[in-house]
Design an enzyme around this catalytic site. Structure first.
Site, PDB file in Angstrom:
ATOM      1  N   HIS A   1       0.903  -1.345  -0.051  1.00 62.93           N
ATOM      2  CA  HIS A   1       0.074  -0.035  -0.125  1.00 62.93           C
ATOM      3  C   HIS A   1       1.042   1.153  -0.152  1.00 62.93           C
ATOM      4  CE1 HIS A   1      -4.101   1.481   0.664  1.00 62.93           C
ATOM      5  NE2 HIS A   1      -3.642   2.611   1.159  1.00 62.93           N
TER       6      HIS A   1
ATOM      7  N   TYR B   1      -6.561  -9.316   8.399  1.00 66.56           N
ATOM      8  CA  TYR B   1      -7.573  -8.793   7.338  1.00 66.56           C
ATOM      9  C   TYR B   1      -8.862  -9.882   7.281  1.00 66.56           C
ATOM     10  CZ  TYR B   1      -3.958  -5.542   5.778  1.00 66.56           C
ATOM     11  OH  TYR B   1      -2.931  -4.749   5.789  1.00 66.56           O
TER      12      TYR B   1
ATOM     13  N   HIS C   1      -0.787  -8.017  11.751  1.00 65.93           N
ATOM     14  CA  HIS C   1      -0.214  -6.683  12.103  1.00 65.93           C
ATOM     15  C   HIS C   1      -0.373  -6.664  13.672  1.00 65.93           C
ATOM     16  CE1 HIS C   1       0.019  -5.155   8.100  1.00 65.93           C
ATOM     17  NE2 HIS C   1      -1.018  -5.133   8.116  1.00 65.93           N
TER      18      HIS C   1
ATOM     19  N   ARG D   1       3.786  -9.818  17.397  1.00 67.72           N
ATOM     20  CA  ARG D   1       4.781  -9.032  18.203  1.00 67.72           C
ATOM     21  C   ARG D   1       6.213  -9.663  17.898  1.00 67.72           C
ATOM     22  NH1 ARG D   1       3.961  -4.515  17.605  1.00 67.72           N
ATOM     23  NH2 ARG D   1       2.958  -3.179  19.443  1.00 67.72           N
TER      24      ARG D   1
ATOM     25  N   ARG E   1      12.461  -9.930   3.367  1.00 66.54           N
ATOM     26  CA  ARG E   1      13.782  -9.417   3.556  1.00 66.54           C
ATOM     27  C   ARG E   1      14.653 -10.287   2.352  1.00 66.54           C
ATOM     28  NH1 ARG E   1      16.753  -7.224   4.581  1.00 66.54           N
ATOM     29  NH2 ARG E   1      18.266  -7.586   6.302  1.00 66.54           N
TER      30      ARG E   1
ATOM     31  N   LYS F   1      21.904  -3.630  12.068  1.00 66.22           N
ATOM     32  CA  LYS F   1      21.571  -2.586  11.176  1.00 66.22           C
ATOM     33  C   LYS F   1      22.744  -2.589   9.819  1.00 66.22           C
ATOM     34  CE  LYS F   1      19.837   1.551  12.708  1.00 66.22           C
ATOM     35  NZ  LYS F   1      19.884   2.712  13.430  1.00 66.22           N
TER      36      LYS F   1
ATOM     37  N   ALA G   1      18.815  10.691   8.080  1.00 70.49           N
ATOM     38  CA  ALA G   1      18.951  10.486   6.784  1.00 70.49           C
ATOM     39  C   ALA G   1      18.016  10.540   5.731  1.00 70.49           C
ATOM     40  CB  ALA G   1      19.659   8.983   6.765  1.00 70.49           C
TER      41      ALA G   1
HETATM   42  P1  NAP Z   1      17.713  12.840  19.018  1.00 65.12           P
HETATM   43  O1  NAP Z   1      16.919  11.888  18.509  1.00 65.12           O
HETATM   44  O2  NAP Z   1      17.364  14.409  18.709  1.00 65.12           O
HETATM   45  O3  NAP Z   1      17.798  12.341  20.387  1.00 65.12           O
HETATM   46  C1  NAP Z   1      18.679  12.932  21.179  1.00 65.12           C
HETATM   47  C2  NAP Z   1      17.901  12.944  22.664  1.00 65.12           C
HETATM   48  O4  NAP Z   1      18.861  13.492  23.632  1.00 65.12           O
HETATM   49  C3  NAP Z   1      16.835  13.617  22.724  1.00 65.12           C
HETATM   50  O5  NAP Z   1      15.717  12.797  22.663  1.00 65.12           O
HETATM   51  C4  NAP Z   1      16.810  14.591  23.932  1.00 65.12           C
HETATM   52  O6  NAP Z   1      15.893  13.716  24.819  1.00 65.12           O
HETATM   53  C5  NAP Z   1      18.138  14.427  24.629  1.00 65.12           C
HETATM   54  N1  NAP Z   1      18.696  15.582  24.801  1.00 65.12           N
HETATM   55  C6  NAP Z   1      18.764  16.753  23.813  1.00 65.12           C
HETATM   56  N2  NAP Z   1      19.277  17.790  24.295  1.00 65.12           N
HETATM   57  C7  NAP Z   1      19.866  17.256  25.422  1.00 65.12           C
HETATM   58  C8  NAP Z   1      20.682  18.002  26.725  1.00 65.12           C
HETATM   59  N3  NAP Z   1      21.199  19.260  26.409  1.00 65.12           N
HETATM   60  N4  NAP Z   1      20.987  17.129  27.544  1.00 65.12           N
HETATM   61  C9  NAP Z   1      20.642  16.087  27.741  1.00 65.12           C
HETATM   62  N5  NAP Z   1      19.930  15.448  27.016  1.00 65.12           N
HETATM   63  C10 NAP Z   1      19.592  16.051  25.814  1.00 65.12           C
HETATM   64  O7  NAP Z   1      19.129  12.735  18.182  1.00 65.12           O
HETATM   65  P2  NAP Z   1      19.948  11.280  17.962  1.00 65.12           P
HETATM   66  O8  NAP Z   1      19.468  10.216  18.930  1.00 65.12           O
HETATM   67  O9  NAP Z   1      21.308  11.679  17.890  1.00 65.12           O
HETATM   68  O10 NAP Z   1      19.363  10.786  16.492  1.00 65.12           O
HETATM   69  C11 NAP Z   1      19.618  11.881  15.428  1.00 65.12           C
HETATM   70  C12 NAP Z   1      18.875  11.470  14.236  1.00 65.12           C
HETATM   71  O11 NAP Z   1      19.277  10.321  13.731  1.00 65.12           O
HETATM   72  C13 NAP Z   1      17.281  11.473  14.728  1.00 65.12           C
HETATM   73  O12 NAP Z   1      16.879  12.397  13.700  1.00 65.12           O
HETATM   74  C14 NAP Z   1      17.017  10.020  14.139  1.00 65.12           C
HETATM   75  O13 NAP Z   1      15.899  10.054  13.498  1.00 65.12           O
HETATM   76  C15 NAP Z   1      18.029   9.509  13.485  1.00 65.12           C
HETATM   77  N6  NAP Z   1      18.417   8.116  13.834  1.00 65.12           N
HETATM   78  C16 NAP Z   1      17.383   7.218  13.613  1.00 65.12           C
HETATM   79  C17 NAP Z   1      17.549   5.885  14.225  1.00 65.12           C
HETATM   80  C18 NAP Z   1      16.144   4.974  14.210  1.00 65.12           C
HETATM   81  O14 NAP Z   1      16.470   3.757  14.668  1.00 65.12           O
HETATM   82  N7  NAP Z   1      15.624   5.243  13.279  1.00 65.12           N
HETATM   83  C19 NAP Z   1      18.707   5.480  14.676  1.00 65.12           C
HETATM   84  C20 NAP Z   1      19.754   6.343  14.724  1.00 65.12           C
HETATM   85  C21 NAP Z   1      19.644   7.675  14.518  1.00 65.12           C
HETATM   86  P3  NAP Z   1      15.275  14.136  26.370  1.00 65.12           P
HETATM   87  O15 NAP Z   1      15.565  15.685  26.376  1.00 65.12           O
HETATM   88  O16 NAP Z   1      14.117  13.797  26.709  1.00 65.12           O
HETATM   89  O17 NAP Z   1      16.248  13.561  27.328  1.00 65.12           O
END
Ligand code: NAP
Ligand code: SF4
Length: 683
Positions: free
Chosen positions: A34, A176, A262, A265, A298, A431, A669
């Site tokens: 979809h 479904y 869906h 788990r 996959r 990953k 990304a």
């Molecule tokens: P993020 O998602 O922005 O998370 C960082 C976390 O740190 C925030 O959720 C925040 O949570 C905490 N934080 C922020 N400022 C802070 C401060 N001054 N002091 C203490 N805690 C603070 O950043 P990220 O984990 O580095 O990821 C970056 C990007 O990569 C994201 O956009 C994400 O989508 C992507 N990414 C995605 C995946 C995935 O699995 N899909 C995996 C890796 C990266 P609190 O303030 O609540 O503590």
């Protein structure tokens, strides 16, 4: 005609498959998915182009996203139904576009009645049992209602034939309508349509009977069976087999296998699932049937497809997401250019996460997917001389698309390798697929003669002196440093040093920040032994699946077990929401379960106070605590590295800023590649 390199390399994949009345030209099917195009104004026209590109790309057969036979079974939206003459005319645009796009490519329409999971006002189901993933409780069908549904299936199939489809796929899985009849906990009836298995099977069998009677003999009827539904007290192996044999005797030409509801788990398509993990289940069914069988899940590269066929586990391979990532996958394999395939990394970030949150599907590695009419990469008449600074996902995407359009591209990267943050992602257990994207970009740099300079710092003077027509700054991010007493303590380490293995990490670890990277670091530190995504047995143990004995649903009574790292881990966040709620809709739960199984302490509502030799001092829900840890890993987001842009944009060179350097708060990304692709399309 002599064979191509790919036909030698993948002889089974490129062998035709004879049905009694027609032949499929190869064994690769674009599986049903979809996209959301079904539900938007003008979506049919966009779908026609979307499918025609995949037909041109070499697949033997396409199966559309699910189309409902009536109002009550729809997922919501206007275009997702086929019941009337007007709708036939709309669908004809799709079949015409596909049949005109390539020789002997088939297209079948999937008939999907969502039952209890329908997005309509009045969903119907065998019994009034609410689905965990639905908003409302369905009404139980009475006899008249059942008769109406059966007639609607037949009508829909006949209309699909009128619209020029080569066949239909009836989906009998995933929770479904049809599968809800078959599973005891969603079918509480005690009439002819419920109770004992022979009654629970009656509705799907009757659907097949009515559909077959409504269409020509040479119209392909495929049925997607819930081969292993991953439900506690789901369908047994014997029931699946009896269903398959019965519907084949009623005229089904091809059995397709599906592996989830869906509600289940168990991850079945996330990147942590090993490649072709479920093919052996299809293989066992295939042994007992005398019609071709499709497997899926996959299978993302030609060598995986060929291996599944070689193992005798299927006759046909369905790839859905890989066809979003690269419409030309089959043709690239055929011409021996498999290293040019833009591989689906099973991240779900732009496809299923979008679908489940009501957004249009696309693809993280290919933002053109489902945007074919809106985002075009046209060959340029006047090539420009373009410099790109930074070879992370944004800089790489821009470079490749700009070079494909005919521009001359110089790509400058200060480290010794391309890939940026993807080099971190690929180190995380589950990953590993991210390395495929780096392989793709490396190859495309060669193919497109992109002038790559590694280990080079691009200065303002250099960029200004080289007379570039456009300069793209994709310099990325640096990890955020925290303003916290004791942050300079030697126990504090950056996530980059941890993931790259530059610093050793002790037995007790606190992770500050529970975003995507915090979860990645916790996953890396909590895993011991082989990554589950690299070994089907390890994966099966972790998620409590018994592939061999196949108890009900594949999971009933099977206790999950994991090998835990000898570490005490605290994953911390300041927000009071449950830890990990911000992760992707379709995969966040898998990460949370995986960490819980490894005893990672996930703590929300914290306030960081200070760091000293005793460890990390904090308040948890206003109560003081000290975590006596050996290391503290900071995963608190990022800050943009945009200094070069600020310097250059004051001058005369046309300068653009993309990716994490543009917006670190949105470092992601998906957004970075999307932004880069859109800019590359108009340079
Ligand atoms: P993020 O998602 O922005 O998370 C960082 C976390 O740190 C925030 O959720 C925040 O949570 C905490 N934080 C922020 N400022 C802070 C401060 N001054 N002091 C203490 N805690 C603070 O950043 P990220 O984990 O580095 O990821 C970056 C990007 O990569 C994201 O956009 C994400 O989508 C992507 N990414 C995605 C995946 C995935 O699995 N899909 C995996 C890796 C990266 P609190 O303030 O609540 O503590
Ligand atoms: Fe595959 Fe991710 Fe693209 Fe979806 S978004 S098709 S999972 S690469």
């Amino acid at each position: 005609m002599s064979s191509t390199i790919g036909e030698h390399r993948y002889p089974l994949m490129f062998s035709p498959l004879k049905l009694p009345f027609t032949t499929l030209k190869n064994r690769i099917i674009m599986g049903s998915m979809h996209t959301g195009l079904e539900d938007v104004e003008g979506g049919i026209d966009r779908m026609a182009v979307f499918f025609a590109e995949r037909a041109k790309g070499g697949v033997g057969m396409i199966i559309t996203g699910g189309i409902s036979p009536n109002e009550e079974g729809g997922m919501g939206g206007s275009g997702s139904k086929l019941a009337t003459t007007e709708e036939v005319a709309q669908h004809r645009k799709i079949t015409t576009a596909v049949h005109n796009a390539a020789n002997n490519v088939k297209i079948c329409m999937q008939i999907l009645h969502a039952g209890a999971q329908a997005g309509t006002k009045s969903p119907v189901a065998p019994s009034a049992v609410k689905s965990r993933v639905a908003a409302s409780t369905p009404s139980a069908l009475d006899d008249l209602g059942i008769e109406k549904q059966l007639n609607d299936f037949a009508n829909c199939a006949a209309r699909a034939q009128d619209a020029g489809y080569d066949g239909v796929e009836i989906i009998g899985s995933a929770g479904y309508l049809l599968s809800a009849f078959m599973v005891a906990k969603t079918n509480l009836r005690n009439d002819n349509w419920g109770g004992v298995w022979s009654n629970r099977m009656r509705f799907p069998v009757e659907v097949v009977r009515r559909v077959r009677a409504a269409v020509r003999n040479d119209f392909i009827v495929i049925f997607r069976v819930p081969a292993m539904d991953m439900l506690e007290q789901g369908m047994s192996r014997e029931e699946v087999l009896e269903l398959a044999k019965t519907i084949v005797s009623e005229g089904v030409n091809i059995i397709s296998t599906h592996f989830t509801w869906h509600e289940a788990r168990v991850p079945t398509i996330a990147t942590m699932v090993p490649r072709a993990a479920f093919a052996s289940v299809t293989g066992r069914l295939k042994e007992a049937l005398n019609v071709p069988v499709i497997t899926s899940n996959r299978i993302n590269m030609p060598e995986v497809a060929e291996q599944v066929l070689r193992d005798g586990n299927a006759d046909l391979i369905s790839m859905a997401r890989p066809m979003l990532a690269d419409a030309e996958l089959v043709n690239k394999a055929r011409s021996g250019r498999e290293d040019e395939i833009n591989t689906c990394i099973a991240c779900n970030q732009a496809c299923l996460d979008h679908t489940f949150t009501g957004r249009m599907t696309s693809c993280l590695v290919n933002p053109r997917a489902c945007n074919e009419t809106l985002l075009e990469y046209k060959t340029v008449e006047q090539p420009k001389n373009i410099a790109v600074v930074g070879a992370g996902p944004a800089g790489l995407s821009l470079s490749v698309i700009a070079a494909q359009r005919g521009h001359k591209v110089t790509l400058i990267e200060q480290t010794e390798m391309i890939g940026g943050q993807f080099n971190l992602a690929k180190q995380i257990p589950g990953k590993e697929e991210f390395s495929e994207t780096i392989r793709y970009f490396n190859r495309m740099i060669e193919v497109l003669n992109i002038n790559l300079h590694l280990g080079t710092v691009a200065s303002k003077q250099y960029l200004q002196s080289m007379a570039f027509d456009e300069v793209i700054i994709a310099t990325g991010i640096k990890p955020r440093t925290l303003d916290l007493p004791g942050i300079e303590h030697p126990m504090v380490v950056s996530y980059i040093d941890v993931i790259t293995g530059k610093v050793p990490v002790g037995k007790r670890v606190a992770i500050i920040g529970a975003g995507g990277i915090g979860f990645d670091v916790a996953t890396l530190l909590a895993h011991a032994g082989t990554s589950p995504s690299q070994d089907i047995e390890v994966f099966a143990r972790e998620w409590g699946i018994d592939f061999d004995k196949h108890p009900r649903g594949g999971v009933t009574g099977v206790e999950p077990s994991v090998l835990k790292a000898d570490r005490e881990i605290y994953l911390l966040q300041r927000k009071s929401t449950p830890v990990g709620m911000g992760l992707g809709k379709s995969t966040g739960w898998t990460h949370r379960i995986a960490l819980r199984q490894r005893d990672v302490n996930m703590i929300n509502n914290v306030e960081y106070l200070k760091i000293d030799d005793e460890g990390l001092h904090l308040l948890v829900a206003d109560q003081p605590q000290t975590l006596a840890v050996d290391n503290i890993v900071v995963c608190a987001g990022q800050e943009s590295l945009r200094g070069l842009y600020d310097e250059l944009s004051k001058g005369d060179v046309s300068t653009h800023l993309i990716g994490g350097a543009y917006e670190a708060a949105e470092l992601d990304a998906k957004l970075a590649i999307d932004q880069a692709s859109r800019l590359a399309a108009v340079l």
